[in-house]
Motif scaffolding. Structure first.
Motif, PDB file in Angstrom:
ATOM      1  N   VAL A   1      12.638 -23.127  27.131  1.00 32.33           N
ATOM      2  CA  VAL A   1      13.471 -23.343  28.319  1.00 32.33           C
ATOM      3  C   VAL A   1      12.632 -23.745  29.532  1.00 32.33           C
ATOM      4  CG1 VAL A   1      15.245 -21.745  27.546  1.00 32.33           C
ATOM      5  CG2 VAL A   1      13.376 -20.911  28.966  1.00 32.33           C
TER       6      VAL A   1
ATOM      7  N   THR B   1      17.796 -23.466  36.442  1.00 29.26           N
ATOM      8  CA  THR B   1      18.131 -22.055  36.616  1.00 29.26           C
ATOM      9  C   THR B   1      19.540 -21.681  36.174  1.00 29.26           C
ATOM     10  OG1 THR B   1      16.676 -22.039  38.499  1.00 29.26           O
ATOM     11  CG2 THR B   1      18.201 -20.220  38.319  1.00 29.26           C
TER      12      THR B   1
ATOM     13  N   GLN C   1      13.937 -20.734  21.704  1.00 25.26           N
ATOM     14  CA  GLN C   1      14.285 -21.938  22.466  1.00 25.26           C
ATOM     15  C   GLN C   1      13.320 -22.141  23.637  1.00 25.26           C
ATOM     16  OE1 GLN C   1      17.974 -21.601  24.501  1.00 25.26           O
ATOM     17  NE2 GLN C   1      18.191 -23.811  24.822  1.00 25.26           N
TER      18      GLN C   1
ATOM     19  N   LYS D   1      11.741 -26.295  31.042  1.00 27.03           N
ATOM     20  CA  LYS D   1      12.240 -27.249  32.038  1.00 27.03           C
ATOM     21  C   LYS D   1      13.740 -27.098  32.295  1.00 27.03           C
ATOM     22  CE  LYS D   1       8.547 -30.226  32.493  1.00 27.03           C
ATOM     23  NZ  LYS D   1       7.618 -30.078  31.358  1.00 27.03           N
ATOM     24  N   MET D   2      14.342 -26.080  31.686  1.00 28.03           N
ATOM     25  CA  MET D   2      15.795 -25.899  31.840  1.00 28.03           C
ATOM     26  C   MET D   2      16.113 -25.387  33.248  1.00 28.03           C
ATOM     27  SD  MET D   2      18.246 -23.393  29.655  1.00 28.03           S
ATOM     28  CE  MET D   2      18.350 -24.240  28.093  1.00 28.03           C
TER      29      MET D   2
ATOM     30  N   GLN E   1      21.468 -22.740  34.019  1.00 29.86           N
ATOM     31  CA  GLN E   1      21.785 -22.748  32.591  1.00 29.86           C
ATOM     32  C   GLN E   1      21.035 -21.671  31.823  1.00 29.86           C
ATOM     33  OE1 GLN E   1      21.105 -26.781  31.244  1.00 29.86           O
ATOM     34  NE2 GLN E   1      22.208 -27.557  33.021  1.00 29.86           N
ATOM     35  N   ARG E   2      20.210 -20.889  32.547  1.00 25.43           N
ATOM     36  CA  ARG E   2      19.343 -19.959  31.828  1.00 25.43           C
ATOM     37  C   ARG E   2      19.935 -18.581  31.589  1.00 25.43           C
ATOM     38  NH1 ARG E   2      13.007 -20.549  33.221  1.00 25.43           N
ATOM     39  NH2 ARG E   2      12.948 -22.813  33.200  1.00 25.43           N
TER      40      ARG E   2
ATOM     41  N   GLY F   1      13.388 -19.875  36.401  1.00 26.90           N
ATOM     42  CA  GLY F   1      13.514 -21.327  36.463  1.00 26.90           C
ATOM     43  C   GLY F   1      13.490 -21.897  37.869  1.00 26.90           C
TER      44      GLY F   1
END
Lengths: 359, 288
Positions: free
Chosen positions: A73, A78, A71, A75-76, A80-81, A57
């Protein structure tokens, strides 16, 4: 923990990529099995680090999706990954002790101090950092600093994957071997997905169950070390893996049969639609070339001793062909001929293994 | 069995520097030392007085007062300029076209001659016609730096902050932009908050340049002369008479060469001592 999938991934560092060369990663579809030990192998600048940073990310891809399980991810951010990543050069927090450095990722995520203490001590033990646990991190050697970086990657109990970006570059050779085996061991214990970026084939082949070979922003082959060795899907894999790399001989077609030096060469794969095939090459590893009474006439140019084997460098016209012979095999003074093992001789068109040529 | 070659001719190579240093530092300094232990009655008649002037200066209330003013001023501007400079440096863009715009804007105050800065602020802060003074007064503040000590201090400090914060910004910015990208990436991976990034990455990496910034700002502000001299002339009363202004008054106003020389040496020793103290404290951890 879940499977990591990349769908139609493309990335360019430019705002408006115009041609092929502007893309750091060219169209990629990949699945990383949960719990697998993967190596990303390729020369410097081929896009390995970009790919890694997209998974963690740090880089958002220009096109395509990153999925953890089902899921999306892409655009999630870093943090939160749940991905751990270790970088090529050691990153330590200078003002903290080794202990606090290791505890840092856990403290940021609100773990209880008791749990942190247990995990820090475990990790320090695994990486042999116990003696310096309460020293300031800034005064340590590069080796130890990189171990701290590794430790911060390994300490988190809940990660989806641990990504290693050439983590052993600064480590001294003897310790490199030790740490690589440690990582392998940790992988068996913890069972989280590990992706290990390297340009060193020995490192890739010893660490990984599956090796992903990247060349010029494209995945050229995914396979076990044996598959990469015995059946390279692309001439790049052929000459990048193996020492020395695969011999590549330009050849012509005669009635659908490849000819080299006027002789028919038997290959493991056949040609189905000759009109589509351009730039044909025969690929054969030096391990599967042998000296013989008859076959392709060559001139021996050089012999070099590498210990268990000798590498014989030969020429047929302008074409170089290398082969391996054992210590006690002798090389005839003149009239040297060689033959190829048909089961391990492949034919490539435009660089790709012929049955794959339509790819 | 020493293999060292002895060649005294090498001294010749050092000679030019020795001469240069002698003429621009040692000889003037020795003159000051010379004055500081003598009484003069004009016509170049001198009498040796020993440490009398030193005792006098050290016991003089006037010296104590200007030293206190000096320390207060320097502490205030350090407390304002260092955090402010760091904060501005951290918010400046790291790449893109705005970098050079910001850098040029930041460098501008540093390029203005000191007496011009004083003159600018002198006019800018005038209570009846200056933009700042007039605005403050029309907002209801009773502001007149020529009459009120508090207004005078406010103006002198504001002027110094305006003039010199840029230096701290530029140094801190140099420190921050030399931090490799990998540190920020690792911090993201470790889930660090933005405060943690400042606390554990940016500030530690800026430590060396900040030490230099603090030392430079300390020395310069401790020796400040031109700007407050042009702005307030040390007034109202003696309220903005800092050490250097006081020194010039004694040396050139009253022509008391002995006490002035003794005061210069004490002044010099204070700066040297405080610089050494700052440096030792800030570098204490580095040696490990």
């Amino acid at each position: 923990m879940s499977k990591i999938s990349l769908r139609g991934l493309r990335h360019s560092y430019l705002d408006n990529p115009a041609n092929d060369a502007d893309w750091a990663l060219k169209s990629m579809d990949l699945d990383w099995r949960d719990g697998g030990a993967y190596a990303l192998l390729g020369p410097s600048g081929c896009g390995k680090t970009t790919l890694l940073n997209i998974i963690s990310g740090l880089v958002v891809p220009s096109e395509g999706q990153v999925l953890f399980g089902d899921q999306d991810v892409t655009k999630m951010p870093t943090d939160q990954r749940n991905i751990a990543q270790v970088f090529q050069f050691p990153v330590v927090y200078d003002t903290m002790t080794v202990y606090d450095n290791l505890a840092f990722p856990l403290r940021n995520r609100g773990f209880a101090e008791d749990d942190i203490d247990v995990r820090v001590r475990e990790t320090a033990q695994t990486l042999d950092l116990e003696k310096t646990l309460f020293n300031r991190a800034s005064g340590l050697t590069a080796d130890s600093k990189q171990k701290i970086s590794l430790g911060r990657g390994l300490i988190r109990p809940d990660v989806n994957a641990i990504l290693f970006d050439e983590p052993l570059t600064v480590i001294d050779p003897h310790l490199k071997w030790v740490l690589r085996s440690k990582l392998k061991e940790i992988h068996r214990q913890v069972g989280s997905t590990m992706i290990y970026v390297t340009h060193d084939q020995t490192e890739a082949l010893t660490f990984a169950d599956k090796v992903v070979v990247i060349h010029d922003g494209t995945v050229v082959q995914i396979g076990t070390p044996i598959e990469l060795f015995e059946k390279p899907k692309h001439t790049f894999v052929g000459h990048f893996i193996g020492s020395p790399g695969m011999n590549l001989l330009p050849c012509e077609l005669n009635n659908g049969v490849p000819l080299f030096a006027g002789q028919v060469v038997e290959t493991e794969n056949g040609i189905h639609s000759p009109q589509e095939c351009q730039n044909l090459e025969i690929g054969v590893r030096p391990e599967f070339v042998s000296l013989s009474e008859s076959g392709i006439p060559v001139k021996v140019v050089n012999v070099s001793d590498t210990g268990p084997h000798r590498i014989v460098d030969t020429r047929h016209g302008d074409v170089r062909i290398k082969l391996l012979i054992t210590e006690d095999e002798s090389i005839p003074a003149d009239n040297v001929h060689i033959t190829f093992d048909p089961a391990h001789t492949q034919i490539y068109a435009d660089g790709w293994l012929v049955s794959e040529a339509s790819k | 069995m020493s293999r060292k070659t002895t060649n005294q001719k090498a001294w010749l190579f050092v000679l030019p520097v020795v001469v240069l240093v002698a003429f621009n530092a040692l000889i003037p300094l020795m003159t000051v030392v010379n004055y500081s232990v003598q009484e003069t009655f004009g016509n170049n008649v001198f009498f040796f007085e020993g440490v009398k002037w030193f005792e006098e200066v050290l016991h003089s209330e006037r010296f104590h007062a200007s030293l206190l003013r000096q320390l207060t001023f320097t502490s205030i501007i350090l407390i304002i300029e260092i955090p402010l400079g760091v904060a501005i440096a951290l918010t400046m863009p790291r790449k893109g076209p705005w970098v050079s715009v910001c850098l040029v804007l930041m460098a501008l105050p540093l390029l203005i001659p000191w007496n011009v800065v004083g003159a600018m602020w002198n006019i800018f802060a005038l209570p009846d016609i200056g933009l700042l003074g007039k605005t403050l007064n029309s907002m209801g503040f009773d502001y007149d730096y020529t009459q009120q000590p508090l207004s005078a201090w406010f103006t002198v400090i504001l002027m110094d902050v305006w003039h010199w914060t840029s230096l701290v910004v530029l140094l801190a910015y140099a420190g921050v932009s030399s931090i490799p990208e990998a540190y920020y990436q690792a911090a993201k991976i470790d889930g660090a908050s933005s405060w943690a990034i400042i606390r554990y990455i940016e500030l530690p990496k800026m430590k060396r340049v900040l030490t230099i910034a603090i030392l430079l700002r300390f020395m310069d502000s401790f020796m400040i002369y031109t700007e407050p001299f042009v702005l307030t002339g040390g007034g109202p009363g003696n309220t903005t008479t800092f050490l250097s202004i006081d020194l010039v008054k004694i040396a050139l106003g009253q022509f008391d060469l002995g006490p002035a020389a003794a005061m210069s040496l004490i002044y010099f020793m204070i700066i040297l001592l405080l610089c050494w103290l700052f440096y030792t404290l800030m570098m204490k951890d580095e040696e490990k």
